[in-house]
Design a protein around this motif. Sequence first.
Motif, PDB file in Angstrom:
ATOM      1  N   VAL A 197       0.879  -1.166   0.000  1.00 39.74           N
ATOM      2  CA  VAL A 197       0.000   0.000   0.000  1.00 39.74           C
ATOM      3  C   VAL A 197       0.916   1.215   0.000  1.00 39.74           C
ATOM      4  O   VAL A 197       1.681   1.425   0.958  1.00 39.74           O
ATOM      5  CB  VAL A 197      -0.937   0.046   1.222  1.00 39.74           C
ATOM      6  N   LEU A 198       0.837   2.017  -1.052  1.00 46.53           N
ATOM      7  CA  LEU A 198       1.780   3.113  -1.237  1.00 46.53           C
ATOM      8  C   LEU A 198       1.041   4.441  -1.368  1.00 46.53           C
ATOM      9  O   LEU A 198       0.352   4.678  -2.364  1.00 46.53           O
ATOM     10  CB  LEU A 198       2.624   2.866  -2.489  1.00 46.53           C
TER      11      LEU A 198
ATOM     12  N   GLY B  11       0.824  14.212 -10.902  1.00 45.93           N
ATOM     13  CA  GLY B  11      -0.435  13.814 -11.493  1.00 45.93           C
ATOM     14  C   GLY B  11      -1.502  13.538 -10.459  1.00 45.93           C
ATOM     15  O   GLY B  11      -1.355  13.862  -9.277  1.00 45.93           O
ATOM     16  N   PRO B  12      -2.590  12.895 -10.876  1.00 43.52           N
ATOM     17  CA  PRO B  12      -3.737  12.687  -9.979  1.00 43.52           C
ATOM     18  C   PRO B  12      -3.618  11.498  -9.043  1.00 43.52           C
ATOM     19  O   PRO B  12      -4.469  11.311  -8.176  1.00 43.52           O
ATOM     20  CB  PRO B  12      -4.892  12.472 -10.967  1.00 43.52           C
ATOM     21  N   LEU B  13      -2.579  10.681  -9.193  1.00 47.85           N
ATOM     22  CA  LEU B  13      -2.464   9.464  -8.401  1.00 47.85           C
ATOM     23  C   LEU B  13      -2.224   9.795  -6.931  1.00 47.85           C
ATOM     24  O   LEU B  13      -1.300  10.531  -6.578  1.00 47.85           O
ATOM     25  CB  LEU B  13      -1.315   8.603  -8.932  1.00 47.85           C
ATOM     26  N   ALA B  14      -3.086   9.228  -6.044  1.00 50.64           N
ATOM     27  CA  ALA B  14      -2.992   9.525  -4.616  1.00 50.64           C
ATOM     28  C   ALA B  14      -2.546   8.330  -3.785  1.00 50.64           C
ATOM     29  O   ALA B  14      -1.861   8.488  -2.772  1.00 50.64           O
ATOM     30  CB  ALA B  14      -4.344  10.017  -4.105  1.00 50.64           C
ATOM     31  N   LEU B  15      -2.949   7.114  -4.180  1.00 55.12           N
ATOM     32  CA  LEU B  15      -2.576   5.921  -3.424  1.00 55.12           C
ATOM     33  C   LEU B  15      -2.682   4.706  -4.332  1.00 55.12           C
ATOM     34  O   LEU B  15      -3.556   4.650  -5.203  1.00 55.12           O
ATOM     35  CB  LEU B  15      -3.485   5.753  -2.205  1.00 55.12           C
ATOM     36  N   ARG B  16      -1.785   3.761  -4.122  1.00 54.33           N
ATOM     37  CA  ARG B  16      -1.826   2.507  -4.890  1.00 54.33           C
ATOM     38  C   ARG B  16      -1.788   1.324  -3.943  1.00 54.33           C
ATOM     39  O   ARG B  16      -0.934   1.247  -3.056  1.00 54.33           O
ATOM     40  CB  ARG B  16      -0.646   2.444  -5.868  1.00 54.33           C
ATOM     41  N   LEU B  17      -2.742   0.409  -4.130  1.00 58.84           N
ATOM     42  CA  LEU B  17      -2.773  -0.841  -3.370  1.00 58.84           C
ATOM     43  C   LEU B  17      -2.635  -1.998  -4.336  1.00 58.84           C
ATOM     44  O   LEU B  17      -3.365  -2.068  -5.339  1.00 58.84           O
ATOM     45  CB  LEU B  17      -4.068  -0.965  -2.572  1.00 58.84           C
ATOM     46  N   ARG B  18      -1.691  -2.891  -4.043  1.00 59.96           N
ATOM     47  CA  ARG B  18      -1.496  -4.071  -4.887  1.00 59.96           C
ATOM     48  C   ARG B  18      -1.640  -5.333  -4.051  1.00 59.96           C
ATOM     49  O   ARG B  18      -1.261  -5.377  -2.869  1.00 59.96           O
ATOM     50  CB  ARG B  18      -0.124  -4.032  -5.569  1.00 59.96           C
ATOM     51  N   LEU B  19      -2.201  -6.338  -4.680  1.00 54.00           N
ATOM     52  CA  LEU B  19      -2.384  -7.642  -4.057  1.00 54.00           C
ATOM     53  C   LEU B  19      -1.226  -8.559  -4.411  1.00 54.00           C
ATOM     54  O   LEU B  19      -0.505  -8.329  -5.394  1.00 54.00           O
ATOM     55  CB  LEU B  19      -3.698  -8.262  -4.538  1.00 54.00           C
TER      56      LEU B  19
ATOM     57  N   PHE C 285      -5.617  -1.642  -7.081  1.00 57.03           N
ATOM     58  CA  PHE C 285      -6.315  -0.432  -7.499  1.00 57.03           C
ATOM     59  C   PHE C 285      -5.507   0.818  -7.172  1.00 57.03           C
ATOM     60  O   PHE C 285      -4.666   0.827  -6.274  1.00 57.03           O
ATOM     61  CB  PHE C 285      -7.711  -0.337  -6.875  1.00 57.03           C
ATOM     62  N   ASP C 286      -5.785   1.846  -7.948  1.00 58.90           N
ATOM     63  CA  ASP C 286      -5.267   3.183  -7.703  1.00 58.90           C
ATOM     64  C   ASP C 286      -6.406   4.061  -7.202  1.00 58.90           C
ATOM     65  O   ASP C 286      -7.551   3.935  -7.662  1.00 58.90           O
ATOM     66  CB  ASP C 286      -4.721   3.814  -8.988  1.00 58.90           C
ATOM     67  N   LEU C 287      -6.089   4.945  -6.285  1.00 56.78           N
ATOM     68  CA  LEU C 287      -6.983   6.038  -5.933  1.00 56.78           C
ATOM     69  C   LEU C 287      -6.450   7.289  -6.592  1.00 56.78           C
ATOM     70  O   LEU C 287      -5.269   7.623  -6.447  1.00 56.78           O
ATOM     71  CB  LEU C 287      -7.046   6.235  -4.415  1.00 56.78           C
ATOM     72  N   THR C 288      -7.303   7.977  -7.337  1.00 53.08           N
ATOM     73  CA  THR C 288      -6.893   9.188  -8.028  1.00 53.08           C
ATOM     74  C   THR C 288      -7.797  10.343  -7.618  1.00 53.08           C
ATOM     75  O   THR C 288      -8.923  10.142  -7.158  1.00 53.08           O
ATOM     76  CB  THR C 288      -6.958   9.010  -9.553  1.00 53.08           C
ATOM     77  N   GLU C 289      -7.294  11.548  -7.806  1.00 59.37           N
ATOM     78  CA  GLU C 289      -8.086  12.736  -7.503  1.00 59.37           C
ATOM     79  C   GLU C 289      -7.729  13.834  -8.483  1.00 59.37           C
ATOM     80  O   GLU C 289      -6.568  14.231  -8.590  1.00 59.37           O
ATOM     81  CB  GLU C 289      -7.844  13.206  -6.074  1.00 59.37           C
ATOM     82  N   ALA C 290      -8.738  14.323  -9.194  1.00 57.24           N
ATOM     83  CA  ALA C 290      -8.545  15.400 -10.154  1.00 57.24           C
ATOM     84  C   ALA C 290      -8.620  16.747  -9.443  1.00 57.24           C
ATOM     85  O   ALA C 290      -9.153  16.857  -8.329  1.00 57.24           O
ATOM     86  CB  ALA C 290      -9.604  15.323 -11.248  1.00 57.24           C
TER      87      ALA C 290
END
Length: 297
Positions: free
Chosen positions: A26-27, A100-108, A119-124
Amino acid sequence: MPELPEVEALAGFLAEHLMGRTVATVLPLAVSVLKTYDPPLGALEGRTVTGVRRRGKFLDLTAEDGAGGPAVHLVIHLARAGWLRWREEFPAAPPRPGKGPLALRLRLTGPDGAPGAGFDLTEAGTQKRLAVYCVRDPSDVPGIARLGPDPLDADFTPEAFAALLRGERRQLKGVLRDQSVIAGIGNAYSDEILHAARMSPFKLAASLTDDETRALYATVTGTLGRAVEQARGLAAGDVKAGKRAGMRVHGRTGQPCPVCGDTVREVSYRDSSLQYCPTCQTGGKPLADRRLSRLLK
């Protein structure tokens, strides 16, 4: 902003894709996204996802260590411009924090033990309101602790709804959007509910008759129930478009009302707006387009 039906659809999608799988990494990639520090995000890594549910407009992912230890929850609020993007594969290059819009990345964990899908969490936009919490108890999140009853719960009865409105001197639009009164309804669905109920957004909640209260209750549960069914089973990437397609007045300023054909009007505020139909909702009288406006005489 994703509201109850969209977050319910995302919860269903994530349950299908996450349940029983192990969190690899989780990044956080935006400075503003993480709102807690204990436990750290790293506490999620190596744990198995055992639950995904919606709490109001929050997503709650439960992860356990399999040894009977306390669970850790990843709680997500997408706010106005946030979204969740599922990825079966990720770019080879590592993401760059703050870009950019990338806020958090979770990988399994993949079949080979290496990080796989996730999944990525993004925010514009520039207003960074997307929020992520890593907690042992979801009630540690202030927004969850103050949530009112959920309109999809069995105990959200007509009598309970009437009790919420009794003595409430605020306008219906504000009451429906207040998460401490009813959980999950935001700007869009409050517009849709009030249009379907043929009520002015500026009508005082306490002024409703018993019959009007029962009618509004039926409209709240019916509108949200239909929206949930329409969004159920959609992939995460299709939920937004499904919401827009289902709107009758929200976001449709200047277009004909689908019920009576009158022009959908708008009242603008500093950072939001509402849409309504004068013929269906305000006796044919347009509302003054200013904060705290009243019906034009």
